[in-house]
Design a protein around this motif. Structure first.
Motif, PDB file in Angstrom:
ATOM      1  N   ARG A 220      12.398   2.101 -21.230  1.00 35.53           N
ATOM      2  CA  ARG A 220      12.258   0.835 -21.972  1.00 35.53           C
ATOM      3  C   ARG A 220      13.373   0.641 -23.001  1.00 35.53           C
ATOM      4  O   ARG A 220      13.799  -0.478 -23.261  1.00 35.53           O
ATOM      5  N   ALA A 221      13.855   1.742 -23.582  1.00 31.30           N
ATOM      6  CA  ALA A 221      14.762   1.633 -24.730  1.00 31.30           C
ATOM      7  C   ALA A 221      16.234   1.773 -24.384  1.00 31.30           C
ATOM      8  O   ALA A 221      17.089   1.416 -25.204  1.00 31.30           O
ATOM      9  N   SER A 222      16.572   2.271 -23.183  1.00 27.40           N
ATOM     10  CA  SER A 222      17.951   2.665 -22.891  1.00 27.40           C
ATOM     11  C   SER A 222      18.719   1.582 -22.149  1.00 27.40           C
ATOM     12  O   SER A 222      18.275   1.100 -21.102  1.00 27.40           O
ATOM     13  N   SER A 223      19.880   1.241 -22.672  1.00 28.69           N
ATOM     14  CA  SER A 223      20.758   0.315 -21.946  1.00 28.69           C
ATOM     15  C   SER A 223      21.578   1.044 -20.887  1.00 28.69           C
ATOM     16  O   SER A 223      22.134   0.420 -19.982  1.00 28.69           O
ATOM     17  N   VAL A 224      21.643   2.366 -21.005  1.00 31.96           N
ATOM     18  CA  VAL A 224      22.289   3.208 -19.990  1.00 31.96           C
ATOM     19  C   VAL A 224      21.365   4.388 -19.729  1.00 31.96           C
ATOM     20  O   VAL A 224      20.866   5.010 -20.671  1.00 31.96           O
ATOM     21  N   VAL A 225      21.138   4.691 -18.451  1.00 29.97           N
ATOM     22  CA  VAL A 225      20.305   5.831 -18.066  1.00 29.97           C
ATOM     23  C   VAL A 225      21.105   6.701 -17.106  1.00 29.97           C
ATOM     24  O   VAL A 225      21.691   6.208 -16.134  1.00 29.97           O
ATOM     25  N   SER A 226      21.159   8.008 -17.387  1.00 33.32           N
ATOM     26  CA  SER A 226      21.888   8.948 -16.542  1.00 33.32           C
ATOM     27  C   SER A 226      20.963  10.089 -16.143  1.00 33.32           C
ATOM     28  O   SER A 226      20.259  10.659 -16.990  1.00 33.32           O
ATOM     29  N   LEU A 227      20.966  10.440 -14.858  1.00 34.23           N
ATOM     30  CA  LEU A 227      20.055  11.457 -14.326  1.00 34.23           C
ATOM     31  C   LEU A 227      20.713  12.833 -14.321  1.00 34.23           C
ATOM     32  O   LEU A 227      21.837  12.983 -13.840  1.00 34.23           O
ATOM     33  N   HIS A 228      19.962  13.828 -14.829  1.00 36.80           N
ATOM     34  CA  HIS A 228      20.489  15.196 -14.882  1.00 36.80           C
ATOM     35  C   HIS A 228      19.408  16.232 -14.616  1.00 36.80           C
ATOM     36  O   HIS A 228      19.565  17.397 -14.975  1.00 36.80           O
ATOM     37  N   ALA A 229      18.317  15.840 -13.978  1.00 35.33           N
ATOM     38  CA  ALA A 229      17.216  16.761 -13.700  1.00 35.33           C
ATOM     39  C   ALA A 229      17.474  17.528 -12.407  1.00 35.33           C
ATOM     40  O   ALA A 229      18.261  17.103 -11.552  1.00 35.33           O
ATOM     41  N   ARG A 230      16.807  18.643 -12.238  1.00 36.52           N
ATOM     42  CA  ARG A 230      16.821  19.366 -10.968  1.00 36.52           C
ATOM     43  C   ARG A 230      15.883  18.656 -10.000  1.00 36.52           C
ATOM     44  O   ARG A 230      14.877  18.068 -10.417  1.00 36.52           O
ATOM     45  N   LEU A 231      16.186  18.732  -8.725  1.00 37.66           N
ATOM     46  CA  LEU A 231      15.331  18.132  -7.716  1.00 37.66           C
ATOM     47  C   LEU A 231      14.270  19.139  -7.291  1.00 37.66           C
ATOM     48  O   LEU A 231      14.573  20.215  -6.767  1.00 37.66           O
ATOM     49  N   THR A 232      13.021  18.805  -7.544  1.00 40.34           N
ATOM     50  CA  THR A 232      11.869  19.605  -7.156  1.00 40.34           C
ATOM     51  C   THR A 232      10.840  18.650  -6.541  1.00 40.34           C
ATOM     52  O   THR A 232      11.012  17.426  -6.610  1.00 40.34           O
ATOM     53  N   PRO A 233       9.783  19.176  -5.945  1.00 39.32           N
ATOM     54  CA  PRO A 233       8.739  18.269  -5.451  1.00 39.32           C
ATOM     55  C   PRO A 233       8.202  17.341  -6.543  1.00 39.32           C
ATOM     56  O   PRO A 233       7.852  16.191  -6.273  1.00 39.32           O
ATOM     57  N   GLU A 234       8.192  17.819  -7.784  1.00 40.79           N
ATOM     58  CA  GLU A 234       7.669  17.004  -8.894  1.00 40.79           C
ATOM     59  C   GLU A 234       8.649  15.924  -9.327  1.00 40.79           C
ATOM     60  O   GLU A 234       8.234  14.878  -9.851  1.00 40.79           O
ATOM     61  N   THR A 235       9.942  16.159  -9.138  1.00 35.86           N
ATOM     62  CA  THR A 235      10.928  15.187  -9.611  1.00 35.86           C
ATOM     63  C   THR A 235      11.454  14.267  -8.507  1.00 35.86           C
ATOM     64  O   THR A 235      12.262  13.386  -8.781  1.00 35.86           O
ATOM     65  N   LEU A 239      12.541   8.356 -10.566  1.00 34.36           N
ATOM     66  CA  LEU A 239      12.774   6.945 -10.867  1.00 34.36           C
ATOM     67  C   LEU A 239      12.511   6.148  -9.589  1.00 34.36           C
ATOM     68  O   LEU A 239      13.073   6.461  -8.531  1.00 34.36           O
ATOM     69  N   ASN A 240      11.662   5.151  -9.706  1.00 34.24           N
ATOM     70  CA  ASN A 240      11.171   4.452  -8.526  1.00 34.24           C
ATOM     71  C   ASN A 240      10.920   2.983  -8.853  1.00 34.24           C
ATOM     72  O   ASN A 240      11.173   2.530  -9.978  1.00 34.24           O
ATOM     73  N   ALA A 241      10.410   2.249  -7.880  1.00 33.95           N
ATOM     74  CA  ALA A 241      10.218   0.803  -8.049  1.00 33.95           C
ATOM     75  C   ALA A 241       9.314   0.491  -9.231  1.00 33.95           C
ATOM     76  O   ALA A 241       9.520  -0.521  -9.932  1.00 33.95           O
ATOM     77  N   ASP A 242       8.333   1.331  -9.492  1.00 33.19           N
ATOM     78  CA  ASP A 242       7.393   1.048 -10.582  1.00 33.19           C
ATOM     79  C   ASP A 242       8.041   1.198 -11.952  1.00 33.19           C
ATOM     80  O   ASP A 242       7.940   0.301 -12.803  1.00 33.19           O
ATOM     81  N   ASN A 243       8.704   2.330 -12.188  1.00 36.11           N
ATOM     82  CA  ASN A 243       9.211   2.528 -13.559  1.00 36.11           C
ATOM     83  C   ASN A 243      10.603   1.941 -13.778  1.00 36.11           C
ATOM     84  O   ASN A 243      11.001   1.702 -14.923  1.00 36.11           O
ATOM     85  N   LEU A 244      11.375   1.670 -12.724  1.00 36.28           N
ATOM     86  CA  LEU A 244      12.673   1.025 -12.931  1.00 36.28           C
ATOM     87  C   LEU A 244      12.523  -0.380 -13.494  1.00 36.28           C
ATOM     88  O   LEU A 244      13.446  -0.909 -14.126  1.00 36.28           O
ATOM     89  N   LYS A 245      11.353  -0.985 -13.299  1.00 35.14           N
ATOM     90  CA  LYS A 245      11.101  -2.318 -13.853  1.00 35.14           C
ATOM     91  C   LYS A 245      11.039  -2.300 -15.382  1.00 35.14           C
ATOM     92  O   LYS A 245      11.110  -3.345 -16.028  1.00 35.14           O
ATOM     93  N   LEU A 246      10.901  -1.098 -15.958  1.00 39.65           N
ATOM     94  CA  LEU A 246      10.826  -0.979 -17.411  1.00 39.65           C
ATOM     95  C   LEU A 246      12.195  -1.110 -18.077  1.00 39.65           C
ATOM     96  O   LEU A 246      12.277  -1.330 -19.288  1.00 39.65           O
ATOM     97  N   LEU A 247      13.263  -0.989 -17.317  1.00 39.19           N
ATOM     98  CA  LEU A 247      14.602  -1.028 -17.898  1.00 39.19           C
ATOM     99  C   LEU A 247      14.882  -2.371 -18.567  1.00 39.19           C
ATOM    100  O   LEU A 247      14.421  -3.413 -18.096  1.00 39.19           O
ATOM    101  N   PRO A 248      15.653  -2.371 -19.639  1.00 46.32           N
ATOM    102  CA  PRO A 248      16.082  -3.642 -20.231  1.00 46.32           C
ATOM    103  C   PRO A 248      16.947  -4.428 -19.245  1.00 46.32           C
ATOM    104  O   PRO A 248      17.598  -3.845 -18.375  1.00 46.32           O
ATOM    105  N   GLU A 249      16.958  -5.711 -19.375  1.00 49.38           N
ATOM    106  CA  GLU A 249      17.793  -6.554 -18.527  1.00 49.38           C
ATOM    107  C   GLU A 249      19.255  -6.128 -18.639  1.00 49.38           C
ATOM    108  O   GLU A 249      19.782  -5.922 -19.730  1.00 49.38           O
ATOM    109  N   GLY A 250      19.912  -5.947 -17.479  1.00 51.87           N
ATOM    110  CA  GLY A 250      21.324  -5.601 -17.464  1.00 51.87           C
ATOM    111  C   GLY A 250      21.634  -4.138 -17.681  1.00 51.87           C
ATOM    112  O   GLY A 250      22.794  -3.785 -17.930  1.00 51.87           O
TER     113      GLY A 250
END
Length: 350
Positions: A220-235, A239-250
């Protein structure tokens, strides 16, 4: 005389492993067997039940012979390979995780498997910052336009102008070695840095000058988002269709970590709507992405072919860390980066 398989490729060459091991274990006599896989010209993939491997099981079995230690980057160490190598005592993988090794089979055979966390942290962090700057300032996009004869003076119009890192809120999803370096650079730029990582110590976050928040708060708060997590079954698809809608416009989204962290399906629509202002990608759900991939023709997209860790220093560092683990094993010392401690009582080579 210790027989060692050095299985390299066009990035971490067999000679790098051999030279590093001689340096790490001076005075030890080695008989080196060599193997070279086709990566990175040939993409890695699943082989015999392991992931992100290059070469065949038959190639590894033939190259191993009676080797006691194997140092590799991409060669597949499957259950079949391990069963065919009764003299093998240790496997060193010069990657952030030994995904090309069947850990269960290695553990059952009493073979410790080491890996090399952090070997590409500086390279990957610098690349992520580069992607951010590129996406925020339209460097690649305007370069391509100019080369085809289009002068984008309209990018100076207020509504089209880029944005600065200084004063921006940048969210980092994952805060390991790479994320910590990215945060340090962003702090130097003057950004506000948010971090979402359930494994980060709040005291470390505070000392590093970053704010620990939930993933939804970060988006909700970030104008830039960068991914740095490890890929696991949990991760997977964190980021998906549901929570990407939370991003600020642009908002700008950068993924130089793992393709599986991000659900790519909703991205074209998010770009078209303006919810995403720009997208910078170095990793993909399918590598390489197909010719008809929708993001090839989507607006404001920067794509690179999984290059974040591609520096000479990364290759040299990876070989040195792997060789150091092998030298510790030969001296009967605890391994520093052991993936399967149950394979070896106390984590030593004794």
């Amino acid at each position: 005389m210790t027989t060692v398989l050095v299985s390299g490729d066009d990035f971490v060459a067999p000679e790098l492993f051999a030279d590093a091991l001689r340096e790490a274990a001076p005075g030890t006599a080695f008989d080196f067997r060599t193997m070279r896989t086709g990566w990175p010209v040939e993409p890695f993939g699943p082989v015999g039940g392991v992931q992100e491997a290059s070469g065949t099981e038959e190639q590894v079995i033939e190259a191993l012979g009676d080797a006691e230690i194997a140092l590799t980057q991409m060669a597949p160490f499957t259950a079949k390979v391990i069963e065919a190598a009764p003299k093998l005592r240790m496997i060193g993988v010069c990657r952030g995780g030994p995904v090309n090794v069947d850990l269960a089979a290695a553990t059952a055979a009493g073979i410790p498997v080491s890996f090399t966390p952090g070997r590409n942290a500086a390279a990957a962090a610098e690349f992520a910052i580069g992607l951010m700057l590129d996406a925020m300032r339209r460097i690649t996009v305007s370069d391509a336009d100019l080369k085809r004869g289009v002068w984008r003076g309209d990018y100076y119009a207020y509504e089209n102008a880029g944005s600065e890192i200084e004063g921006s809120t940048v969210g980092l999803v994952g805060y390991g070695a790479i994320g910590a370096i990215v945060a340090r650079v962003l702090n130097a730029f003057g950004a506000r840095v948010l971090v979402s990582d359930p494994y980060t110590d709040p005291a470390k976050a505070a000392a590093d000058g970053v704010e620990l928040v939930t993933l939804d708060e970060l988006l909700r708060a970030s104008s830039v988002v960068s991914l740095h997590a490890r890929l696991t079954p949990e991760t997977r698809h964190l980021l998906n269709a549901d929570n990407l809608k939370l991003l600020p416009e642009g908002a700008v989204l950068v993924n130089s970590a793992r393709g599986g962290l991000l659900d790519y399906a909703p991205l074209p629509a998010l770009l078209e709507s303006g919810r995403l202002g720009a997208l910078a990608l170095d990793v993909y759900d399918i590598e390489p992405p197909p010719a008809d991939w929708p993001l090839h023709s989507a607006p404001n997209v920067i794509t690179t072919p999984h290059l974040a860790g591609a520096t000479r220093q990364t290759a040299e560092r990876a070989a040195l860390i792997s060789a150091g683990e092998a030298a510790r094993f030969l001296r009967g010392e605890p391994l520093r980066h052991l993936a399967n401690p149950e394979a070896l009582a106390g984590g030593t080579g004794s």
